[in-house]
Design a protein around this motif. Structure first.
Motif, PDB file in Angstrom:
ATOM      1  N   THR A  33      29.451  -5.386 -37.622  1.00 32.67           N
ATOM      2  CA  THR A  33      30.161  -6.448 -38.333  1.00 32.67           C
ATOM      3  C   THR A  33      29.559  -7.808 -37.975  1.00 32.67           C
ATOM      4  OG1 THR A  33      31.790  -6.765 -36.577  1.00 32.67           O
ATOM      5  CG2 THR A  33      32.311  -5.115 -38.261  1.00 32.67           C
ATOM      6  N   LEU A  34      29.895  -8.803 -38.762  1.00 34.88           N
ATOM      7  CA  LEU A  34      29.420 -10.155 -38.493  1.00 34.88           C
ATOM      8  C   LEU A  34      29.966 -10.670 -37.160  1.00 34.88           C
ATOM      9  CD1 LEU A  34      27.904 -12.685 -39.346  1.00 34.88           C
ATOM     10  CD2 LEU A  34      29.908 -13.351 -40.689  1.00 34.88           C
ATOM     11  N   GLU A  35      31.219 -10.346 -36.863  1.00 37.32           N
ATOM     12  CA  GLU A  35      31.816 -10.775 -35.598  1.00 37.32           C
ATOM     13  C   GLU A  35      31.048 -10.211 -34.408  1.00 37.32           C
ATOM     14  OE1 GLU A  35      33.575  -9.495 -38.139  1.00 37.32           O
ATOM     15  OE2 GLU A  35      34.727 -11.252 -38.784  1.00 37.32           O
ATOM     16  N   LYS A  36      30.701  -8.940 -34.482  1.00 35.74           N
ATOM     17  CA  LYS A  36      29.946  -8.315 -33.388  1.00 35.74           C
ATOM     18  C   LYS A  36      28.549  -8.905 -33.273  1.00 35.74           C
ATOM     19  CE  LYS A  36      32.330  -3.986 -32.850  1.00 35.74           C
ATOM     20  NZ  LYS A  36      32.151  -2.903 -31.935  1.00 35.74           N
ATOM     21  N   GLN A  37      27.935  -9.262 -34.399  1.00 44.60           N
ATOM     22  CA  GLN A  37      26.631  -9.904 -34.358  1.00 44.60           C
ATOM     23  C   GLN A  37      26.725 -11.246 -33.649  1.00 44.60           C
ATOM     24  OE1 GLN A  37      25.227 -10.207 -38.384  1.00 44.60           O
ATOM     25  NE2 GLN A  37      24.847  -8.015 -38.567  1.00 44.60           N
ATOM     26  N   ILE A  38      27.766 -12.017 -33.949  1.00 47.00           N
ATOM     27  CA  ILE A  38      27.954 -13.322 -33.308  1.00 47.00           C
ATOM     28  C   ILE A  38      28.132 -13.152 -31.807  1.00 47.00           C
ATOM     29  CG2 ILE A  38      29.552 -15.271 -33.100  1.00 47.00           C
ATOM     30  CD1 ILE A  38      30.028 -14.966 -36.162  1.00 47.00           C
ATOM     31  N   ILE A  39      28.966 -12.219 -31.402  1.00 47.92           N
ATOM     32  CA  ILE A  39      29.230 -12.002 -29.972  1.00 47.92           C
ATOM     33  C   ILE A  39      27.964 -11.556 -29.254  1.00 47.92           C
ATOM     34  CG2 ILE A  39      30.497 -10.532 -28.347  1.00 47.92           C
ATOM     35  CD1 ILE A  39      32.805 -10.595 -30.477  1.00 47.92           C
ATOM     36  N   LYS A  40      27.239 -10.610 -29.837  1.00 54.24           N
ATOM     37  CA  LYS A  40      26.031 -10.104 -29.187  1.00 54.24           C
ATOM     38  C   LYS A  40      24.973 -11.194 -29.064  1.00 54.24           C
ATOM     39  CE  LYS A  40      22.638  -6.449 -29.166  1.00 54.24           C
ATOM     40  NZ  LYS A  40      22.349  -5.089 -29.604  1.00 54.24           N
ATOM     41  N   ALA A  82      31.916 -19.271 -36.139  1.00 53.01           N
ATOM     42  CA  ALA A  82      31.381 -18.640 -34.927  1.00 53.01           C
ATOM     43  C   ALA A  82      32.219 -19.015 -33.708  1.00 53.01           C
ATOM     44  CB  ALA A  82      29.929 -19.054 -34.721  1.00 53.01           C
ATOM     45  N   LYS A  83      32.643 -20.269 -33.618  1.00 50.30           N
ATOM     46  CA  LYS A  83      33.512 -20.693 -32.515  1.00 50.30           C
ATOM     47  C   LYS A  83      34.833 -19.940 -32.557  1.00 50.30           C
ATOM     48  CE  LYS A  83      31.840 -25.401 -31.851  1.00 50.30           C
ATOM     49  NZ  LYS A  83      32.198 -26.836 -31.919  1.00 50.30           N
ATOM     50  N   GLU A  84      35.372 -19.796 -33.753  1.00 51.24           N
ATOM     51  CA  GLU A  84      36.637 -19.086 -33.924  1.00 51.24           C
ATOM     52  C   GLU A  84      36.514 -17.630 -33.486  1.00 51.24           C
ATOM     53  OE1 GLU A  84      39.028 -17.564 -37.790  1.00 51.24           O
ATOM     54  OE2 GLU A  84      38.536 -19.705 -37.771  1.00 51.24           O
ATOM     55  N   VAL A  85      35.403 -16.999 -33.821  1.00 54.69           N
ATOM     56  CA  VAL A  85      35.182 -15.598 -33.438  1.00 54.69           C
ATOM     57  C   VAL A  85      35.123 -15.476 -31.916  1.00 54.69           C
ATOM     58  CG1 VAL A  85      33.491 -13.718 -33.450  1.00 54.69           C
ATOM     59  CG2 VAL A  85      34.055 -14.897 -35.560  1.00 54.69           C
ATOM     60  N   ILE A  86      34.371 -16.345 -31.279  1.00 56.41           N
ATOM     61  CA  ILE A  86      34.221 -16.259 -29.820  1.00 56.41           C
ATOM     62  C   ILE A  86      35.529 -16.571 -29.113  1.00 56.41           C
ATOM     63  CG2 ILE A  86      33.074 -17.305 -27.831  1.00 56.41           C
ATOM     64  CD1 ILE A  86      30.545 -17.415 -29.565  1.00 56.41           C
ATOM     65  N   GLN A  87      36.295 -17.527 -29.619  1.00 56.63           N
ATOM     66  CA  GLN A  87      37.541 -17.909 -28.962  1.00 56.63           C
ATOM     67  C   GLN A  87      38.722 -17.017 -29.330  1.00 56.63           C
ATOM     68  OE1 GLN A  87      38.077 -22.056 -29.876  1.00 56.63           O
ATOM     69  NE2 GLN A  87      36.814 -22.685 -28.140  1.00 56.63           N
ATOM     70  N   SER A  88      38.552 -16.111 -30.271  1.00 61.31           N
ATOM     71  CA  SER A  88      39.647 -15.231 -30.669  1.00 61.31           C
ATOM     72  C   SER A  88      39.974 -14.243 -29.549  1.00 61.31           C
ATOM     73  CB  SER A  88      39.277 -14.476 -31.944  1.00 61.31           C
ATOM     74  OG  SER A  88      38.212 -13.582 -31.703  1.00 61.31           O
ATOM     75  N   LYS A  89      41.096 -13.567 -29.717  1.00 62.89           N
ATOM     76  CA  LYS A  89      41.533 -12.581 -28.721  1.00 62.89           C
ATOM     77  C   LYS A  89      40.455 -11.514 -28.567  1.00 62.89           C
ATOM     78  CE  LYS A  89      45.223  -9.404 -27.617  1.00 62.89           C
ATOM     79  NZ  LYS A  89      46.477  -8.790 -28.046  1.00 62.89           N
ATOM     80  N   PRO A  90      40.006 -11.252 -27.338  1.00 62.11           N
ATOM     81  CA  PRO A  90      38.926 -10.273 -27.119  1.00 62.11           C
ATOM     82  C   PRO A  90      39.307  -8.863 -27.561  1.00 62.11           C
ATOM     83  CG  PRO A  90      39.319 -11.564 -25.134  1.00 62.11           C
ATOM     84  CD  PRO A  90      40.421 -11.886 -26.090  1.00 62.11           C
ATOM     85  N   ALA A  91      38.387  -8.247 -28.281  1.00 67.74           N
ATOM     86  CA  ALA A  91      38.606  -6.888 -28.773  1.00 67.74           C
ATOM     87  C   ALA A  91      37.988  -5.847 -27.841  1.00 67.74           C
ATOM     88  CB  ALA A  91      38.019  -6.742 -30.171  1.00 67.74           C
ATOM     89  N   ASP A  92      37.072  -6.284 -26.978  1.00 67.29           N
ATOM     90  CA  ASP A  92      36.391  -5.352 -26.087  1.00 67.29           C
ATOM     91  C   ASP A  92      35.878  -6.108 -24.850  1.00 67.29           C
ATOM     92  OD1 ASP A  92      33.885  -6.585 -26.924  1.00 67.29           O
ATOM     93  OD2 ASP A  92      34.111  -5.409 -28.744  1.00 67.29           O
ATOM     94  N   ALA A  93      35.225  -5.388 -23.955  1.00 69.30           N
ATOM     95  CA  ALA A  93      34.803  -5.968 -22.672  1.00 69.30           C
ATOM     96  C   ALA A  93      33.751  -7.060 -22.831  1.00 69.30           C
ATOM     97  CB  ALA A  93      34.282  -4.861 -21.750  1.00 69.30           C
ATOM     98  N   LEU A  94      32.756  -6.856 -23.701  1.00 69.99           N
ATOM     99  CA  LEU A  94      31.725  -7.875 -23.864  1.00 69.99           C
ATOM    100  C   LEU A  94      32.323  -9.139 -24.470  1.00 69.99           C
ATOM    101  CD1 LEU A  94      28.771  -8.722 -23.583  1.00 69.99           C
ATOM    102  CD2 LEU A  94      28.399  -7.878 -25.898  1.00 69.99           C
ATOM    103  N   ARG A 128      33.744 -14.711 -24.057  1.00 67.95           N
ATOM    104  CA  ARG A 128      34.795 -15.716 -24.242  1.00 67.95           C
ATOM    105  C   ARG A 128      35.043 -16.483 -22.943  1.00 67.95           C
ATOM    106  NH1 ARG A 128      41.077 -14.486 -24.844  1.00 67.95           N
ATOM    107  NH2 ARG A 128      41.794 -16.535 -25.476  1.00 67.95           N
ATOM    108  N   THR A 129      35.096 -15.775 -21.836  1.00 70.45           N
ATOM    109  CA  THR A 129      35.283 -16.428 -20.538  1.00 70.45           C
ATOM    110  C   THR A 129      34.141 -17.377 -20.242  1.00 70.45           C
ATOM    111  OG1 THR A 129      36.496 -14.518 -19.703  1.00 70.45           O
ATOM    112  CG2 THR A 129      35.567 -16.013 -18.063  1.00 70.45           C
ATOM    113  N   ARG A 130      32.919 -16.946 -20.502  1.00 66.43           N
ATOM    114  CA  ARG A 130      31.745 -17.790 -20.279  1.00 66.43           C
ATOM    115  C   ARG A 130      31.797 -19.041 -21.153  1.00 66.43           C
ATOM    116  NH1 ARG A 130      25.703 -16.609 -22.162  1.00 66.43           N
ATOM    117  NH2 ARG A 130      24.728 -18.384 -21.179  1.00 66.43           N
TER     118      ARG A 130
END
Length: 99
Positions: A31-38, A70-82, A87-89
């Motif tokens: 997904t686009l969200e996972k691409q942003i996080i990775k 992209a900021k919204e995706v990173i700051q959203s509630k974490p869906a997984d460990a990465l 988000r913490t970083r």
């Protein structure tokens, strides 16, 4: 010069970093969200992440993404460990901007 941690603290830090690297390398890009996080995990900058993804999306003929998204995706509630680690970083990185 940096003060060396105890061996126990060094081992726990190494284990934490190894887990982070493993999660980033094995993270899917379905997904686009996972691409942003990775890509944020690899690059460490939202603006550079967005630029990289927009360049990639332009080659595929897809619409560009916005920095705010992209900021919204990173700051959203974490869906997984990465996502939790990223988000913490990010929050630690921008902490000084909030005050």
């Amino acid at each position: 010069m940096r003060i060396l941690p105890t061996v126990y603290k060094a081992k726990s830090e190494i284990a934490r970093l190894e887990k982070y690297v493993f999660l980033a390398e094995s993270y899917g890009e379905q997904t686009l969200e996972k691409q942003i996080i990775k890509h944020y995990a690899y690059i460490g900058s939202i603006s550079k992440t967005v630029a990289h993804l927009n360049e990639k999306r332009a080659k595929e003929g897809l619409a560009p993404i916005e920095l705010a998204y992209a900021k919204e995706v990173i700051q959203s509630k974490p869906a997984d460990a990465l996502h939790r680690m990223v988000r913490t970083r990010y929050r630690q990185k921008i902490r000084h901007l909030q005050y």
